[in-house]
Design an enzyme around this catalytic site. Structure first.
Site, short mmCIF file in Angstrom:
data_model
loop_
_atom_site.label_atom_id
_atom_site.label_comp_id
_atom_site.label_asym_id
_atom_site.label_seq_id
_atom_site.Cartn_x
_atom_site.Cartn_y
_atom_site.Cartn_z
N ASN A 126 0.73 -1.06 0.14
CA ASN A 126 0.07 -0.01 -0.04
C ASN A 126 0.91 1.34 0.15
O ASN A 126 1.55 1.40 0.93
CB ASN A 126 -0.87 0.00 1.28
CG ASN A 126 -1.86 1.10 1.34
OD1 ASN A 126 -1.47 2.16 0.99
ND2 ASN A 126 -3.13 0.73 1.91
N GLN A 127 1.04 1.86 -0.98
CA GLN A 127 1.80 3.20 -1.34
C GLN A 127 1.37 4.40 -0.38
O GLN A 127 2.38 5.15 0.17
CB GLN A 127 1.90 3.66 -2.72
CG GLN A 127 2.67 2.90 -3.74
CD GLN A 127 3.81 2.60 -3.26
OE1 GLN A 127 4.83 3.36 -2.59
NE2 GLN A 127 4.58 1.28 -3.22
N ASP B 119 -1.03 -3.53 10.17
CA ASP B 119 -2.60 -3.95 9.96
C ASP B 119 -3.66 -2.96 10.54
O ASP B 119 -3.38 -2.61 11.72
CB ASP B 119 -2.97 -5.29 10.61
CG ASP B 119 -4.11 -5.84 9.56
OD1 ASP B 119 -4.08 -5.61 8.48
OD2 ASP B 119 -5.05 -6.39 9.89
N PHE C 225 -5.58 7.98 1.45
CA PHE C 225 -6.01 6.91 0.69
C PHE C 225 -7.17 6.39 1.50
O PHE C 225 -7.25 6.67 2.43
CB PHE C 225 -4.70 5.70 0.74
CG PHE C 225 -4.27 5.31 2.04
CD1 PHE C 225 -3.30 5.89 2.66
CD2 PHE C 225 -4.71 4.02 2.49
CE1 PHE C 225 -2.96 5.52 3.97
CE2 PHE C 225 -4.47 3.51 3.44
CZ PHE C 225 -3.45 4.35 4.46
N GLY C 226 -7.64 5.14 0.89
CA GLY C 226 -8.60 4.43 1.62
C GLY C 226 -9.72 5.13 2.13
O GLY C 226 -10.46 5.89 1.20
N TYR C 227 -10.00 5.20 3.43
CA TYR C 227 -11.55 5.73 3.76
C TYR C 227 -11.10 7.29 4.06
O TYR C 227 -12.13 7.88 4.72
CB TYR C 227 -12.11 4.99 4.98
CG TYR C 227 -12.39 3.73 4.68
CD1 TYR C 227 -13.68 3.22 4.30
CD2 TYR C 227 -11.56 2.49 4.82
CE1 TYR C 227 -14.15 2.16 4.07
CE2 TYR C 227 -12.06 1.36 4.64
CZ TYR C 227 -13.14 1.04 4.04
OH TYR C 227 -13.52 -0.24 3.62
P1 ITT Z 1 -1.01 -4.22 3.34
O1 ITT Z 1 -1.60 -5.37 3.84
O2 ITT Z 1 -0.25 -4.41 2.07
O3 ITT Z 1 -0.33 -3.37 4.14
P2 ITT Z 1 -3.54 -3.16 2.82
O4 ITT Z 1 -4.06 -1.84 2.12
O5 ITT Z 1 -4.18 -4.41 2.60
O6 ITT Z 1 -2.11 -3.05 2.63
P3 ITT Z 1 -4.77 -3.66 5.25
O7 ITT Z 1 -4.92 -4.88 5.26
O8 ITT Z 1 -4.06 -3.05 6.56
O9 ITT Z 1 -3.78 -2.96 4.28
O10 ITT Z 1 -6.15 -2.72 5.05
C1 ITT Z 1 -6.06 -1.47 5.73
C2 ITT Z 1 -7.50 -0.77 4.97
O11 ITT Z 1 -7.99 -0.13 5.93
C3 ITT Z 1 -6.70 0.07 3.81
O12 ITT Z 1 -6.75 -0.70 2.60
C4 ITT Z 1 -7.59 1.18 3.98
O13 ITT Z 1 -8.90 0.98 3.06
C5 ITT Z 1 -8.16 1.12 5.45
N1 ITT Z 1 -7.08 2.09 6.14
C6 ITT Z 1 -6.24 1.95 6.93
N2 ITT Z 1 -5.42 3.04 7.27
C7 ITT Z 1 -6.17 3.89 6.72
C8 ITT Z 1 -6.05 5.39 6.76
O14 ITT Z 1 -4.93 5.86 7.39
N3 ITT Z 1 -6.65 6.20 5.71
C9 ITT Z 1 -7.73 5.69 5.11
N4 ITT Z 1 -7.70 4.31 5.49
C10 ITT Z 1 -7.26 3.61 5.81
#
Ligand code: ITT
Length: 226
Positions: A11-12, A71, A152-154
């Site tokens: 996850n970049q 995680d 990123f993400g949420y």
């Molecule tokens: P890795 O397992 O390769 O580290 P991943 O994206 O699959 O990458 P996770 O299994 O830890 O990582 O899932 C975490 C998810 O939770 C991530 O993809 C986001 O959707 C969300 N998330 C975690 N931290 C976040 C943040 O700081 N801001 C926004 N969303 C976040």
């Protein structure tokens, strides 16, 4: 002595944030993108803790280097803790961030309790197995609609009341100051000297010849009693 630590993530967004926080420390940070293909870890643990350790320990073992994994995820009490450990794949295995956000907003429609928290567990493991663990949490609310283009993400729907903005409306520095990942990493960097000593000892231990425990087994204590 400078240690190389591999960030066990693809996850970049995470890589950027973790590099920034660790930039002043005597460690050389690499990520999985700096190595050839390595097998995926099944993130099937029931807790953030389980999955963080699994990712860190597996990567450390495969690459023979200390590895650090995070995680993390979003925990929403009104959804009984969902998306939780399933945050990355909430809307399906190949879900993009936008799909996960859309599903979250659909599930939250009509709910008045919009409280949410980001949680993060960071595990730093050595190839022989032992690991250190750090935990961070950040409380906020789910916004009615996405806003902002950072992070990123949420992040676009995670509204942080003290700043009156979503996480996606913050600079990386602002987010790192208050985020779950920032909190867990700060806990670690606060005792970084100890962490480096721990790393040095664990790596030296793994190289040292193993003691032969068989000589202490099945002892005959009869002589000692007389
Ligand atoms: P890795 O397992 O390769 O580290 P991943 O994206 O699959 O990458 P996770 O299994 O830890 O990582 O899932 C975490 C998810 O939770 C991530 O993809 C986001 O959707 C969300 N998330 C975690 N931290 C976040 C943040 O700081 N801001 C926004 N969303 C976040």
């Amino acid at each position: 002595m400078i240690h190389m630590i591999v960030l066990a993530t693809r996850n970049q967004g995470k890589v950027r944030e973790m590099r920034e926080i660790l930039r002043d420390f005597p460690v050389e940070i690499r990520s999985l993108n700096d190595f050839g293909p390595i097998p995926e870890v099944d993130e099937d643990g029931a807790t953030f803790d389980d999955n963080a350790y699994k990712k860190a320990a597996f990567t450390a073992k495969v690459l023979g280097l200390p590895a650090m994994a995070d995680d993390s995820g979003l925990v929403v009490p009104a959804l009984h803790g969902a998306p939780g450990v399933h945050s990355a794949r909430y809307a399906g295995k190949e879900a993009a961030d936008r799909d996960n956000i859309d599903k979250l907003l659909r599930e939250m429609a009509g709910l008045t309790d919009r409280r949410a928290a980001f949680e993060c567990v960071i595990s730093l493991a050595v190839p022989s197995g032992p690991a250190l663990t750090y935990v961070g949490r950040c409380e906020g609310e789910i916004a009615p609609a996405p806003s902002g283009g950072e992070g990123f993400g949420y992040d676009p729907v995670f509204y942080y009341p003290p700043f009156g903005k979503t996480f996606a409306e913050l600079s990386m520095e602002e987010k790192n100051r208050v985020s779950h990942r920032g909190a867990a990493l700060r806990e670690m960097v606060a005792e970084f000297d100890k962490v480096l000593t721990w790393l040095r000892l664990r790596l030296a231990e793994a190289k040292a010849p193993k003691p032969d425990h068989r000589q202490f087994e099945n002892n005959d204590w009869s002589e000692a009693k007389s």
